[in-house]
Structures are given as C-alpha cells and as structure tokens.
Motif scaffolding. Structure first.
Motif, PDB file in Angstrom:
ATOM      1  N   SER A  78      37.896  38.281  55.626  1.00 19.22           N
ATOM      2  CA  SER A  78      38.395  38.789  54.352  1.00 19.22           C
ATOM      3  C   SER A  78      39.153  37.711  53.589  1.00 19.22           C
ATOM      4  O   SER A  78      39.032  37.594  52.368  1.00 19.22           O
ATOM      5  N   VAL A  79      39.908  36.897  54.303  1.00 15.91           N
ATOM      6  CA  VAL A  79      40.639  35.803  53.652  1.00 15.91           C
ATOM      7  C   VAL A  79      39.660  34.795  53.070  1.00 15.91           C
ATOM      8  O   VAL A  79      39.811  34.343  51.934  1.00 15.91           O
ATOM      9  N   GLU A  80      38.633  34.438  53.834  1.00 12.71           N
ATOM     10  CA  GLU A  80      37.635  33.492  53.353  1.00 12.71           C
ATOM     11  C   GLU A  80      36.912  34.032  52.125  1.00 12.71           C
ATOM     12  O   GLU A  80      36.570  33.280  51.213  1.00 12.71           O
ATOM     13  N   GLY A  81      36.683  35.336  52.084  1.00 17.22           N
ATOM     14  CA  GLY A  81      36.048  35.938  50.916  1.00 17.22           C
ATOM     15  C   GLY A  81      36.904  35.793  49.674  1.00 17.22           C
ATOM     16  O   GLY A  81      36.399  35.498  48.580  1.00 17.22           O
ATOM     17  N   HIS A  82      38.207  36.002  49.814  1.00 12.79           N
ATOM     18  CA  HIS A  82      39.117  35.839  48.669  1.00 12.79           C
ATOM     19  C   HIS A  82      39.188  34.381  48.221  1.00 12.79           C
ATOM     20  O   HIS A  82      39.207  34.097  47.026  1.00 12.79           O
ATOM     21  N   VAL A  83      39.220  33.470  49.160  1.00 15.67           N
ATOM     22  CA  VAL A  83      39.260  32.042  48.815  1.00 15.67           C
ATOM     23  C   VAL A  83      37.998  31.655  48.050  1.00 15.67           C
ATOM     24  O   VAL A  83      38.056  30.942  47.039  1.00 15.67           O
ATOM     25  N   CYS A  84      36.859  32.130  48.498  1.00 18.42           N
ATOM     26  CA  CYS A  84      35.591  31.832  47.822  1.00 18.42           C
ATOM     27  C   CYS A  84      35.592  32.396  46.402  1.00 18.42           C
ATOM     28  O   CYS A  84      35.163  31.727  45.459  1.00 18.42           O
ATOM     29  N   ARG A  85      36.100  33.607  46.241  1.00 18.79           N
ATOM     30  CA  ARG A  85      36.178  34.228  44.919  1.00 18.79           C
ATOM     31  C   ARG A  85      37.080  33.426  43.986  1.00 18.79           C
ATOM     32  O   ARG A  85      36.731  33.176  42.827  1.00 18.79           O
ATOM     33  N   ILE A  86      38.226  32.992  44.478  1.00 17.84           N
ATOM     34  CA  ILE A  86      39.158  32.219  43.653  1.00 17.84           C
ATOM     35  C   ILE A  86      38.541  30.877  43.260  1.00 17.84           C
ATOM     36  O   ILE A  86      38.638  30.448  42.109  1.00 17.84           O
ATOM     37  N   LYS A  87      37.873  30.222  44.195  1.00 20.46           N
ATOM     38  CA  LYS A  87      37.231  28.938  43.872  1.00 20.46           C
ATOM     39  C   LYS A  87      36.146  29.119  42.820  1.00 20.46           C
ATOM     40  O   LYS A  87      35.980  28.293  41.920  1.00 20.46           O
ATOM     41  N   ARG A  88      35.382  30.207  42.931  1.00 23.87           N
ATOM     42  CA  ARG A  88      34.327  30.463  41.952  1.00 23.87           C
ATOM     43  C   ARG A  88      34.930  30.683  40.568  1.00 23.87           C
ATOM     44  O   ARG A  88      34.440  30.155  39.565  1.00 23.87           O
ATOM     45  N   LEU A  89      36.039  31.446  40.500  1.00 25.97           N
ATOM     46  CA  LEU A  89      36.708  31.665  39.219  1.00 25.97           C
ATOM     47  C   LEU A  89      37.234  30.364  38.631  1.00 25.97           C
ATOM     48  O   LEU A  89      37.090  30.100  37.438  1.00 25.97           O
ATOM     49  N   LYS A  90      37.850  29.534  39.472  1.00 26.23           N
ATOM     50  CA  LYS A  90      38.388  28.260  38.991  1.00 26.23           C
ATOM     51  C   LYS A  90      37.295  27.370  38.429  1.00 26.23           C
ATOM     52  O   LYS A  90      37.457  26.743  37.387  1.00 26.23           O
ATOM     53  N   ARG A  91      36.153  27.324  39.116  1.00 22.92           N
ATOM     54  CA  ARG A  91      35.050  26.483  38.636  1.00 22.92           C
ATOM     55  C   ARG A  91      34.478  26.994  37.317  1.00 22.92           C
ATOM     56  O   ARG A  91      34.134  26.211  36.438  1.00 22.92           O
ATOM     57  N   SER A  92      34.372  28.313  37.208  1.00 23.36           N
ATOM     58  CA  SER A  92      33.780  28.864  35.991  1.00 23.36           C
ATOM     59  C   SER A  92      34.713  28.728  34.787  1.00 23.36           C
ATOM     60  O   SER A  92      34.257  28.703  33.655  1.00 23.36           O
ATOM     61  N   MET A  93      36.017  28.647  35.022  1.00 24.53           N
ATOM     62  CA  MET A  93      36.987  28.596  33.927  1.00 24.53           C
ATOM     63  C   MET A  93      37.581  27.201  33.727  1.00 24.53           C
ATOM     64  O   MET A  93      38.474  27.028  32.917  1.00 24.53           O
ATOM     65  N   TYR A  94      37.081  26.210  34.432  1.00 21.31           N
ATOM     66  CA  TYR A  94      37.680  24.872  34.399  1.00 21.31           C
ATOM     67  C   TYR A  94      37.691  24.300  32.980  1.00 21.31           C
ATOM     68  O   TYR A  94      36.667  24.226  32.312  1.00 21.31           O
ATOM     69  N   GLY A  95      38.862  23.895  32.515  1.00 15.35           N
ATOM     70  CA  GLY A  95      39.007  23.222  31.230  1.00 15.35           C
ATOM     71  C   GLY A  95      38.909  24.135  30.023  1.00 15.35           C
ATOM     72  O   GLY A  95      38.959  23.656  28.895  1.00 15.35           O
ATOM     73  N   ARG A  96      38.731  25.412  30.206  1.00 16.70           N
ATOM     74  CA  ARG A  96      38.520  26.303  29.074  1.00 16.70           C
ATOM     75  C   ARG A  96      39.726  27.177  28.758  1.00 16.70           C
ATOM     76  O   ARG A  96      39.899  27.602  27.630  1.00 16.70           O
TER      77      ARG A  96
END
Length: 83
Positions: free
Chosen positions: A51-69
């Motif tokens: 469950s922790v790894e799932g949350h980390v993956c979700r946060i990383k995906r959000l960070k990548r999609s919103m980078y610099g914007r």
C-alpha cells in the motif's frame, strides 16, 4: 516459498540454484547471501509494504505530470485529495 511464507527454505533453494541454476539466478544468489536475514524475514512475516509503494507511485506520477506547470500548493492539494 513466497506465497506460503516459507522463508526457512531459502538456504536450501540458494544452494540448489548455485549448483544447477541458470547464470542470472546464480549471480542473484550472491546478492541474497549478503543480507540473508532480511530476505528470510521478508519471506516469512505476513507484513507487506504494497500500500505504501502504491501511494509513492501515485505521488511520483502526479509530480511528473505537473512538473514545471503549477505551484507547490496545487501539487500538495492534488496529493492530499483521495484518488
């Protein structure tokens, strides 16, 4: 061994893999031996960090999609809202 939490069989498996396993498996056994206690406990105990790894993956995906914007405040708001 993994599904049934039989970590006590790890030593036997490593010995068999070193003698007759394919080359990639034989090289992996040396890494397993470096921290055999932790690997055995990981194969024995019922605890998981999925469950922790799932949350980390979700946060990383959000960070990548919103980078610099967007600002940090919006990123924080997106992370804290449930999926």
């Amino acid at each position: 061994m993994v599904r049934h939490r039989r970590g006590h069989l790890l030593g036997k498996w490593i010995r068999q893999a070193e003698h007759c396993g394919p080359r990639p498996i034989r090289s992996m056994t040396s890494f397993l031996r470096q921290d055999i206690d932790a690997v055995t406990i990981g194969l024995t105990l019922p605890y998981s960090s999925c469950s922790v790894e799932g949350h980390v993956c979700r946060i990383k995906r959000l960070k990548r999609s919103m980078y610099g914007r967007v600002s940090y405040a919006l990123l924080r708001a997106r992370i804290l809202t449930p999926p």
